[in-house]
Design an enzyme around this catalytic site. Structure first.
Site, short mmCIF file in Angstrom:
data_model
loop_
_atom_site.label_atom_id
_atom_site.label_comp_id
_atom_site.label_asym_id
_atom_site.label_seq_id
_atom_site.Cartn_x
_atom_site.Cartn_y
_atom_site.Cartn_z
N ASN A 78 16.10 -25.35 -7.63
CA ASN A 78 16.71 -26.29 -6.37
C ASN A 78 16.30 -27.81 -6.63
OD1 ASN A 78 14.19 -25.57 -5.60
ND2 ASN A 78 14.68 -25.55 -3.56
N ASN B 138 10.19 -20.98 5.07
CA ASN B 138 11.20 -20.00 5.04
C ASN B 138 11.06 -19.01 4.09
OD1 ASN B 138 13.71 -19.19 6.10
ND2 ASN B 138 15.08 -20.48 4.91
N HIS C 14 16.38 -15.11 -2.91
CA HIS C 14 16.05 -15.62 -1.74
C HIS C 14 16.98 -15.01 -0.56
CE1 HIS C 14 14.99 -19.07 1.28
NE2 HIS C 14 15.88 -18.36 1.95
N HIS D 198 7.98 -24.85 -6.88
CA HIS D 198 8.97 -26.00 -6.76
C HIS D 198 8.11 -27.34 -7.31
CE1 HIS D 198 11.94 -23.63 -4.45
NE2 HIS D 198 11.16 -23.04 -4.07
N LEU D 199 8.55 -27.59 -8.73
CA LEU D 199 8.05 -28.86 -9.07
C LEU D 199 8.95 -30.00 -8.75
CD1 LEU D 199 7.23 -27.54 -12.64
CD2 LEU D 199 5.59 -27.97 -10.79
N ARG D 200 9.93 -30.12 -8.30
CA ARG D 200 10.67 -31.08 -7.66
C ARG D 200 11.21 -32.04 -8.65
NH1 ARG D 200 11.72 -28.22 -3.44
NH2 ARG D 200 10.16 -28.27 -1.72
N HIS E 295 6.74 -18.50 -8.91
CA HIS E 295 7.68 -19.06 -7.86
C HIS E 295 7.01 -20.45 -7.30
CE1 HIS E 295 10.67 -18.52 -4.04
NE2 HIS E 295 10.26 -19.71 -4.18
N ASP F 197 5.29 -19.87 -3.87
CA ASP F 197 6.48 -20.61 -3.10
C ASP F 197 6.01 -21.97 -2.88
OD1 ASP F 197 8.71 -21.48 -2.21
OD2 ASP F 197 8.88 -20.18 -0.56
#
Ligand SMILES: [Zn+2]
Length: 430
Positions: free
Chosen positions: A96, A280, A181, A64-66, A62, A307
């Site tokens: 995302n 979150n 999620h 987030h590499l953006r 999990h 995360d």
């Protein structure tokens, strides 16, 4: 690529029930031999691993590499550099991004960029629904063919039960893991903190733990209906743990992960309004933390996942209520989990299971073991070295961590991907 001999370390390979002193020889991108007293041939790079653990490379389910779209927060290059420094040899990239990874074209872009500039392996996760809107299913078959290893609308919850049912049915046909999620957004209502004594005292709007468990309970009914494989992202509450324990007892194909921050911080960390503590699901009560720790120890929660959620000052240097959710985690995860080992909550083998063997198994990825013939993805850990987290020195492009200044013990000293050294902590190796 030179052969690498990792000499005299404590080899912890729970997939093969190994926890013993041995040498590990890496050749041609594969684990060649694991045994005591391997002689180094001429030209072999020898790393002395006395008092170190030699473990299969850590895998983060999990991250987030953006990239694409928010490279001012992180990129595949900087995110995978952070991963390597944290001891991870592979990360799963959440969808995302901007645009979201809901089509073959975006997946292919991530795969191509990872091949060009990635320091560790990158496995994309595709969207469940188009644009993560929770309405129309994404073309999961296309996403899988292009390289996605699971689907998730992470950041958002699939709220519509009928859509979720069809997603599970579709994914089951493809043998694709669905990662939820879990957040009933009507119930959470954007509350930036956990609803409890701390949020009341400090005057932050709370969201109840039930916002998570209500959705997990619904999903488990749909898993029973469809038989699809289902994974709970960032499980954070005692009630979610109870539901997972019950679901596993019933034999449902369910797994779950917990983040290092939900294992080590409570809602009291938000008392200073430090926006890096806004995540979150939110940081929960001590009772919730105790429950997820116990669940990780007994295997009800299968995996630790970071995360890792980079944000820039634009999103974080604002009031708590307005701040974006998420903290970075790739470079602090291992040390925080080693605190659980020091507290006798996890054995070293259990730690390696939760951070490497289990994610590999759940997603069907290479690695997760040092069995001869497997990929030469290896992490060498010094479990004792003391260091202090200095956010300015992290490899991530973002700095949003509440762990700055925290005294840490233990870290990755060497990270090897496919037989190539991708990270080396200078002062203690060589
Ligand atoms: Zn999430």
């Amino acid at each position: 690529m030179a052969d690498i001999l990792l000499r005299g370390g404590r080899v912890v390979d729970p997939a093969r029930n190994v926890d013993a002193s041995a040498d590990v020889l890496l050749q041609n991108g594969k684990v060649a031999r694991v045994e005591a007293g391997i002689a180094a041939a001429v030209g072999t790079w020898v790393v002395e691993c006395k008092d170190q653990w030699v473990v299969p490379g850590l895998i983060d389910m999990h991250t987030h590499l953006r990239e694409p779209g928010q490279e001012y927060k992180e990129s595949i290059e900087t995110g995978t550099a952070a991963a390597a420094a944290g001891g991870f040899t592979a990360v799963c990239a959440m969808p995302n991004t901007v645009p979201a990874n809901d089509t073959r074209a975006v997946t292919e872009l991530v795969v191509r960029r990872a091949r060009e500039v990635g320091i560790v392996r990158v496995y994309p996760i595709g969207c469940i629904t188009q644009g993560q809107k929770g309405e129309n299913l994404a073309e999961m078959g296309d996403l899988q063919e292009a390289g996605c290893v699971a689907v998730s609308d992470d950041g958002k919850c699939v709220m519509n039960s009928e859509v979720m049912r069809r997603a599970l049915e579709y994914a089951r046909g493809l043998k694709l893991l669905v990662i939820q999620h879990a957040e009933d957004t009507n119930l959470s209502a954007g509350g930036p903190a956990h609803e409890g004594a701390a949020s009341t005292r400090i005057g932050l709007r709370g969201q109840p733990a039930a916002a998570e468990s209500v959705m997990v309970a619904r999903d488990l009914e749909l898993v029973a209906l469809t038989g699809a494989r289902y994974h709970v992202a960032h499980a954070s509450s005692a009630e979610t743990v109870r539901l997972l324990r019950d679901a596993k007892r019933r034999g449902l194909p369910v797994t779950a992960e917990v983040t290092p921050h939900h294992l080590t911080l409570t809602d009291e960390a938000c008392a200073g309004y430090d926006t890096s503590t806004r995540v979150n699901p939110p940081l929960r009560s001590q009772a919730d933390v105790d429950a997820v720790r116990a669940a990780l120890a007994d295997g009800t929660i299968d995996v630790v996942a970071t995360d890792h959620a980079p944000h820039s000052p634009v999103e974080k240097d604002v009031e708590f209520e307005q701040a974006a959710s998420g903290m970075i985690g790739l470079e602090t995860a291992l040390a925080l989990c080693l605190e659980l080992v020091a507290a006798n909550l996890l054995t070293p083998a259990a730690l390696v299971t939760r951070m490497s063997a289990a994610p590999a198994k759940i997603l069907g990825l290479p690695g997760g073991t040092l069995a001869p013939g497997s990929v030469a993805d290896v992490t060498v850990i010094d479990p004792q070295v003391a260091w202090t987290c200095d956010p300015s020195k992290l490899r991530s492009r973002s700095r949003n961590t509440p762990f700055g200044g925290r005294a840490m013990r233990g870290r990755a000293m060497l990270t090897v991907v496919a037989g190539n050294i991708v990270f080396e902590e200078e002062k203690l190796v060589g």
